[in-house]
Design a protein around this motif. Structure first.
Motif, PDB file in Angstrom:
ATOM      1  N   ASP A  71       0.833  -1.216   0.000  1.00  0.00           N
ATOM      2  CA  ASP A  71       0.000   0.000   0.000  1.00  0.00           C
ATOM      3  C   ASP A  71       0.865   1.264   0.000  1.00  0.00           C
ATOM      4  N   TYR A  72       2.154   1.100  -0.212  1.00  0.00           N
ATOM      5  CA  TYR A  72       3.160   2.167  -0.311  1.00  0.00           C
ATOM      6  C   TYR A  72       3.573   2.782   1.017  1.00  0.00           C
ATOM      7  N   HIS A  73       2.962   2.356   2.117  1.00  0.00           N
ATOM      8  CA  HIS A  73       3.455   2.883   3.365  1.00  0.00           C
ATOM      9  C   HIS A  73       4.798   2.231   3.678  1.00  0.00           C
ATOM     10  N   SER A  74       5.593   2.912   4.466  1.00  0.00           N
ATOM     11  CA  SER A  74       6.931   2.421   4.771  1.00  0.00           C
ATOM     12  C   SER A  74       7.131   2.371   6.281  1.00  0.00           C
ATOM     13  N   GLU A  75       7.991   1.465   6.703  1.00  0.00           N
ATOM     14  CA  GLU A  75       8.334   1.360   8.115  1.00  0.00           C
ATOM     15  C   GLU A  75       9.846   1.324   8.276  1.00  0.00           C
ATOM     16  N   LEU A  76      10.308   2.051   9.271  1.00  0.00           N
ATOM     17  CA  LEU A  76      11.724   2.070   9.629  1.00  0.00           C
ATOM     18  C   LEU A  76      11.857   1.344  10.964  1.00  0.00           C
TER      19      LEU A  76
END
Lengths: 113, 117
Positions: A71-76
């Motif tokens: 869904d194009y969200h990103s996590e660091l």
């Protein structure tokens, strides 16, 4: 207009703990960037993703990892936190079909105690 | 490697007057973009203005304009009719246009602008 969303806005962790920062880019933006800004410093590039694939890597410690989801969200993800990891972490997004202007989220302020 | 230098750590301007913030950069590339970002006390990074290196015409956005000197590798920001809300840290940033996808921003150290009423 929709902006970049980051969560949480503030996070307090202890040394050696793990933290996960989330970023939701502007709709239709296909590239996500992560930056780290220490106190009194300029933002430093960590890593970027284009269409869910890592596209470039900067000064990101091996203890950190990131990904971009369908869904194009990103996590660091940040593990074995150190005091020096205390900083403001920005996510920015852009659309490659143009000048690639990067729009920044409000940032996540991470404090490691 | 590209570098961005802002030689003025702090600047001050009287409300309604004009101020110019300096920025120089070093690159061997011919195609790139330059930006000015504003970071107020809220720490939000706000895009102020951008300049494409292939364009000779200086960019303008309302009270903000740039003086882009490609040969001199200089990119200054002029703020006209300064307002109290202009008080912030201003970062000059460079982005390569070499690759369509890659292109992280390289920032200068910033200039802290104060506006006196």
């Amino acid at each position: 207009a929709a902006g970049v969303i980051q969560s949480p806005r503030h996070l307090i962790k202890e040394k050696r703990e793990t933290a996960t920062l989330k970023c939701y880019p502007i709709p239709r933006h296909d590239t996500v960037y992560w930056y780290q800004q220490g106190p009194g410093q300029d933002p430093q590039f960590l890593i970027s993703f284009y269409e869910k694939m890592q596209s470039d890597k900067g000064s990101i410690p091996d203890r950190f990892s990131a990904q971009q989801f369908s869904d194009y969200h990103s996590e660091l993800n940040m593990s074995s936190l150190e005091l020096g990891d205390s900083a403001l972490y920005f996510c920015a997004s852009s659309f490659t079909g143009g000048v690639n202007e990067q729009y920044f989220g409000p940032g996540t302020r991470l404090t490691v105690t | 490697a590209q570098t961005v230098t802002q030689s003025q750590p702090e600047m001050s301007v009287q409300e309604a007057e004009t101020v110019t913030l300096s920025c120089t950069y070093d690159t061997s590339e011919s195609d790139y973009y330059l930006f000015w970002y504003k970071q107020p006390p809220s720490r939000q990074m706000i895009l102020v203005i951008r300049q494409e290196a292939y364009k000779q015409q200086n960019a303008t956005e309302n009270r903000f304009s740039v003086n882009f000197q490609k040969a001199a590798k200089s990119f200054s920001l002029k703020i006209s009719d300064s307002q109290l809300g202009d008080a912030a840290m201003y970062f000059c940033a460079y982005r390569s246009a070499r690759y369509r996808v890659q292109g992280n921003l390289i920032f200068g150290k910033g200039t802290k602008l104060s506006v006196k009423p």
